[in-house]
Design an enzyme around this catalytic site. Structure first.
Site, PDB file in Angstrom:
ATOM      1  N   CYS A  81      52.157   8.819  52.920  1.00 59.17           N
ATOM      2  CA  CYS A  81      51.639   7.534  53.391  1.00 59.17           C
ATOM      3  C   CYS A  81      52.552   6.416  52.886  1.00 59.17           C
ATOM      4  CB  CYS A  81      50.214   7.316  52.876  1.00 59.17           C
ATOM      5  SG  CYS A  81      48.963   8.321  53.716  1.00 59.17           S
ATOM      6  N   HIS A  87      53.309  15.513  59.910  1.00 64.01           N
ATOM      7  CA  HIS A  87      54.738  15.535  59.619  1.00 64.01           C
ATOM      8  C   HIS A  87      55.342  16.858  60.042  1.00 64.01           C
ATOM      9  CE1 HIS A  87      53.368  17.994  56.245  1.00 64.01           C
ATOM     10  NE2 HIS A  87      54.636  18.328  56.018  1.00 64.01           N
ATOM     11  N   HIS A 108      47.596   8.413  58.393  1.00 65.35           N
ATOM     12  CA  HIS A 108      47.288   9.696  57.757  1.00 65.35           C
ATOM     13  C   HIS A 108      46.315  10.535  58.586  1.00 65.35           C
ATOM     14  CE1 HIS A 108      46.838  12.411  54.266  1.00 65.35           C
ATOM     15  NE2 HIS A 108      45.571  12.504  54.652  1.00 65.35           N
TER      16      HIS A 108
END
Length: 360
Positions: free
Chosen positions: A73, A187, A134
């Site tokens: 983050c 990710h 997130h």
């Protein structure tokens, strides 16, 4: 695309990829960090003729931290993460716990059998954060934001392929705890290998044999065959086709091929990149709808190596999942794990039909 390069506290490179008009992202990293390990090594298995990466320092890497301690983050207030900026669109940085390193020095191993070669694990490992949100997922990105990720993949493929000793660049995403993900932030990763991995070697060897026998490209013929029958095609657009392969190994497996044969992501045209984002987001959303829950998956780009075999390569993406039903996973047991002979519990045609119906 706005591209900004900076350096983290321990010397690792970080690159911000932002939409035009984004604020400057160069923010100092105030953390006191230990040096990144350079102990990675590779060892050659003479029986299988395969290289194995040994990176024992990764045993202590960050493992499933709570959301308020996520290192991917943005840095905000007094909490400093791997991304010093208070916000970002897409960011790429060198992995703090790399399997391969441009500074690797772990090649000399005393006591190895004469037949087993070893060498430093030279290469590079990068983390690609798809978004600062997130709670998001790749499937929830807008087409414009997904296109930014594609451009970041292209940028990194070009740069990493030019590094001395790099044989292949591999962009991928592991998604979901069932897959073994250690960070829940959306990710992916990029590996710059110092060797051509076994799967690529096998595919290109088969493609070379096919070309010698027929004068045609193996991957192009596979795509043409799937498009002709249509039985396993999930969706198709002007530039891309997504299909379940006829001999799928995994309970859920979808391959995405561009209609034009190109070796790697940088070779895709603007139109092909734009079209890919729509097809890929469509496929990911169908996959999440398959069992009405986020599907764990591995999304793997197959790009051409930097050297021999490149002439036979055909860029494509493979998305695979171990989820064989809403509440069951497929584990690699005796036949798969020991012998590499896969046994599938579902018909590829049935999976393709279900995925098609989700979008209708």
């Amino acid at each position: 695309m706005k591209r900004t390069v900076a350096t983290l506290a321990d010397g690792r490179e970080i690159i911000y990829f932002d939409h035009p008009g984004a604020p400057d992202r160069v923010t100092p990293d105030p953390r006191a960090l230990d040096p990144v390990s350079t102990a990675s090594q590779i060892r050659h298995d003479p029986v299988l003729d395969e290289w194995v990466i040994v990176a024992s320092h990764r045993q202590n890497r960050t493992f499933l931290p709570p959301a308020d301690q996520c290192p991917l983050c943005p840095s905000r207030g007094d909490r400093h993460t791997e991304i010093p900026s208070p916000d970002y669109d897409v960011v790429v940085f060198e992995n703090r716990f790399p399997s391969l390193s441009t500074h690797a020095a772990g090649g000399e191993v005393p006591g190895l059998p004469e037949l087993v070669e070893s060498a430093p694990g030279l290469g590079r490992c990068e983390v690609v954060c798809f978004t600062s949100d997130h709670s998001a997922a790749f499937a929830t990105l807008s087409p414009a934001h997904a296109r930014l990720v594609v451009d970041a993949w292209a940028d990194r493929t070009t740069e990493l392929a030019a590094l001395p000793g790099v044989a292949q660049v591999f962009c991928f995403e592991n998604r979901g705890a069932a897959i073994g993900v250690t960070l829940s932030h959306p990710h992916g990763q990029i590996y710059a290998y110092p060797f051509v991995p076994p799967k690529t070697r096998q595919m290109l060897a088969n493609a070379a044999t096919h070309a010698e026998r027929t004068g045609r490209n193996l991957f192009a013929d596979v795509l043409a065959g799937e498009r002709e029958t249509g039985a396993r095609v999930v969706t198709a657009t002007e530039h891309w086709t997504a299909f379940v392969p006829a001999a799928a190994r995994w309970p859920v497996e979808v391959h995405l091929y561009p209609h034009r044969r190109v070796p790697d992501i940088p070779a895709l045209s603007d139109a092909e990149r734009d079209d890919f984002t729509h097809v890929y987001l469509d496929v990911l959303r169908r996959l999440d709808a398959l069992y009405d829950q986020p599907l764990p998956y591995v999304s793997a780009w197959h790009q051409a190596p930097t050297g021999p075999g490149r002439e036979h390569a055909y860029l494509h993406l493979q998305v695979t999942s171990i989820q064989r039903s809403a509440d069951k996973l497929k584990y690699l047991a005796g036949s798969e794990a020991a012998m590499g002979a896969f046994i599938t519990d579902v018909l590829p045609e049935d999976v393709a039909s279900r995925l098609r119906d989700i979008g209708s």
